[in-house]
Design an enzyme around this catalytic site. Structure first.
Site, mmCIF file in Angstrom:
data_model
loop_
_atom_site.group_PDB
_atom_site.id
_atom_site.type_symbol
_atom_site.label_atom_id
_atom_site.label_comp_id
_atom_site.label_asym_id
_atom_site.label_seq_id
_atom_site.Cartn_x
_atom_site.Cartn_y
_atom_site.Cartn_z
ATOM 1 N N HIS A 135 84.821 2.436 -104.701
ATOM 2 C CA HIS A 135 83.457 2.828 -104.322
ATOM 3 C C HIS A 135 82.426 1.938 -105.034
ATOM 4 C CE1 HIS A 135 85.029 6.162 -102.145
ATOM 5 N NE2 HIS A 135 85.445 6.837 -103.205
ATOM 6 N N LEU A 192 62.710 -4.375 -93.404
ATOM 7 C CA LEU A 192 63.943 -3.741 -92.905
ATOM 8 C C LEU A 192 63.946 -2.281 -93.364
ATOM 9 C CD1 LEU A 192 66.983 -3.861 -91.867
ATOM 10 C CD2 LEU A 192 67.588 -4.493 -94.210
ATOM 11 N N GLU A 241 77.148 -0.155 -78.871
ATOM 12 C CA GLU A 241 78.359 -0.968 -78.852
ATOM 13 C C GLU A 241 79.144 -0.643 -80.122
ATOM 14 O OE1 GLU A 241 79.395 -2.970 -76.438
ATOM 15 O OE2 GLU A 241 77.623 -2.425 -75.284
ATOM 16 N N TRP A 282 82.888 16.539 -99.073
ATOM 17 C CA TRP A 282 82.958 17.519 -100.180
ATOM 18 C C TRP A 282 84.384 18.022 -100.359
ATOM 19 C CZ3 TRP A 282 78.751 17.498 -103.045
ATOM 20 C CH2 TRP A 282 77.505 17.287 -102.443
ATOM 21 N N SER A 293 84.166 9.889 -86.866
ATOM 22 C CA SER A 293 84.114 10.800 -88.026
ATOM 23 C C SER A 293 82.750 11.487 -88.175
ATOM 24 C CB SER A 293 84.498 10.059 -89.314
ATOM 25 O OG SER A 293 85.809 9.545 -89.229
ATOM 26 N N SER A 322 79.783 11.962 -96.093
ATOM 27 C CA SER A 322 79.727 12.876 -94.943
ATOM 28 C C SER A 322 79.741 14.324 -95.416
ATOM 29 C CB SER A 322 80.915 12.628 -94.014
ATOM 30 O OG SER A 322 82.090 13.218 -94.547
ATOM 31 N N ASP A 362 84.036 2.238 -94.517
ATOM 32 C CA ASP A 362 85.307 2.900 -94.820
ATOM 33 C C ASP A 362 86.299 1.947 -95.479
ATOM 34 O OD1 ASP A 362 87.025 5.044 -94.915
ATOM 35 O OD2 ASP A 362 87.693 4.856 -92.834
HETATM 36 C C1 IPE Z 1 83.728 8.516 -92.904
HETATM 37 O O1 IPE Z 1 84.853 8.092 -93.616
HETATM 38 C C2 IPE Z 1 82.618 8.865 -93.847
HETATM 39 C C3 IPE Z 1 82.021 7.775 -94.587
HETATM 40 C C4 IPE Z 1 82.324 6.509 -94.475
HETATM 41 C C5 IPE Z 1 80.962 8.144 -95.496
HETATM 42 P P1 IPE Z 1 86.035 9.088 -93.996
HETATM 43 O O2 IPE Z 1 87.028 8.273 -94.728
HETATM 44 O O3 IPE Z 1 85.487 10.279 -94.695
HETATM 45 O O4 IPE Z 1 86.566 9.545 -92.568
HETATM 46 P P2 IPE Z 1 87.981 10.073 -92.101
HETATM 47 O O5 IPE Z 1 88.321 11.235 -92.998
HETATM 48 O O6 IPE Z 1 88.948 8.948 -92.268
HETATM 49 O O7 IPE Z 1 87.799 10.432 -90.664
HETATM 50 C C1 IPE Z 2 84.634 5.248 -97.661
HETATM 51 O O1 IPE Z 2 85.828 4.903 -98.263
HETATM 52 C C2 IPE Z 2 83.642 5.851 -98.619
HETATM 53 C C3 IPE Z 2 83.429 7.300 -98.432
HETATM 54 C C4 IPE Z 2 83.933 8.014 -97.474
HETATM 55 C C5 IPE Z 2 82.565 7.959 -99.404
HETATM 56 P P1 IPE Z 2 87.020 5.934 -98.412
HETATM 57 O O2 IPE Z 2 86.896 6.629 -99.726
HETATM 58 O O3 IPE Z 2 87.086 6.850 -97.236
HETATM 59 O O4 IPE Z 2 88.267 4.974 -98.431
HETATM 60 P P2 IPE Z 2 89.689 5.207 -97.762
HETATM 61 O O5 IPE Z 2 89.453 5.523 -96.315
HETATM 62 O O6 IPE Z 2 90.309 6.365 -98.484
HETATM 63 O O7 IPE Z 2 90.409 3.924 -97.973
HETATM 64 MG MG MG Z 3 88.052 6.743 -95.463
#
Ligand code: IPE
Ligand code: IPE
Ligand code: MG
Length: 255
Positions: free
Chosen positions: A51, A145, A221, A83, A210, A79, A34
């Protein structure tokens, strides 16, 4: 020997040797990657740039896990709720996914990585499904792995699919309803071929799951790291392993 990319081999050896010889390396590490969007925002860049940068961290995390002796690495990449993001971000992410798997496959194969994908893969574009299937096929006999990439993945959707699968098995007489147990449920999940994660790491300072591996995380953990995913380098990952090695896991039992 694994290709260490931009990081010097001597640095890795140095950092690895900072982990005590007795440290127990998690067998299965799962990561909620994240913070890509915030990384880009801090630099006034479009979210997709974050990304893209996050892909470099994926490469480094795979190398570090292979080197440290981790057997399974699960990466939460998209996730079932993602979408809901703007169309251009979703299509940018799908484009990066195509590019990543096609471009990295040869190197991952050379490193002995077995690739697996979990989630409602049938919800992805057909050309992506084909790319994923051929990547799994090409790497199926690798054993260094196992890297499991969660795409269009949601733990609740996974549980719904598992319950439907179990109901079918009951209907077909393969299993009796009163024989349903934890093992039967585990064996109906997308993760049926893998052990539960020992360690779940989430980057970017957010402290929630999430909708990630809700059943499988029962005794994992949890480590919440402040670094944004693009900044989560080898040292950060090895630090997390070190923290993990100091945790006392009890699984509800007492001596
Ligand atoms: C969780 O991150 C999903 C992924 C890292 C793929 P999100 O950024 O989508 O989660 P929320 O919305 O902060 O809970
Ligand atoms: C995680 O980074 C990648 C995906 C959920 C695809 P984010 O895109 O959620 O980044 P933030 O949380 O907005 O910084
Ligand atoms: Mg995020």
């Amino acid at each position: 020997m694994i290709n260490m990319g931009k990081i010097e081999q001597s640095n890795i050896t140095e950092t690895l040797s900072a982990v005590p010889a007795t440290a127990s390396v998690p067998r299965h590490v799962a990561i909620i990657m994240d913070g890509n969007g915030r990384w880009a925002k801090k630099r006034s860049l479009p979210r997709i740039a974050g990304h893209k940068k996050g892909m470099d961290t994926v490469r480094s995390a795979i190398e570090t896990c292979a080197e440290a002796g981790v057997e399974y690495l699960t990466l939460y990449a998209f996730s079932s709720e993602n979408w809901k993001r703007p169309d251009d971000e979703v299509s940018g992410l799908m484009g990066l996914l195509r590019h990543y798997v096609v471009k990295e496959l040869g190197e991952l194969h050379k490193q002995g990585v077995r690739l697996r994908f979990i989630g409602r893969l049938e919800g992805l574009a057909e050309d992506i499904q084909d790319i994923l299937k051929s990547a799994e096929k090409r790497t199926e006999n690798n054993s260094k792995l196992t890297v499991i990439i969660a795409l269009n993945y949601g733990a609740r959707a996974e549980l719904i699919d598992a319950f439907k699968d179990l109901l079918d098995k009951v209907d077909e007489g393969q299993i009796k309803a009163d024989e349903l147990d934890e093992e039967a449920i585990s064996k109906s999940l997308y993760t049926k071929d893998f052990p539960d994660p020992d360690l779940i790491i989430r980057t970017s300072g957010e402290e929630r799951l999430s909708n990630f591996l809700l059943w499988q995380s029962a005794y994992a953990e949890l480590i919440f790291a402040d670094e944004l995913w693009p900044d989560f380098d080898k040292k950060c990952l090895l630090n997390a392993f070190q923290t993990f090695s100091k945790r006392e896991r009890r699984f509800g039992a007492r001596l």
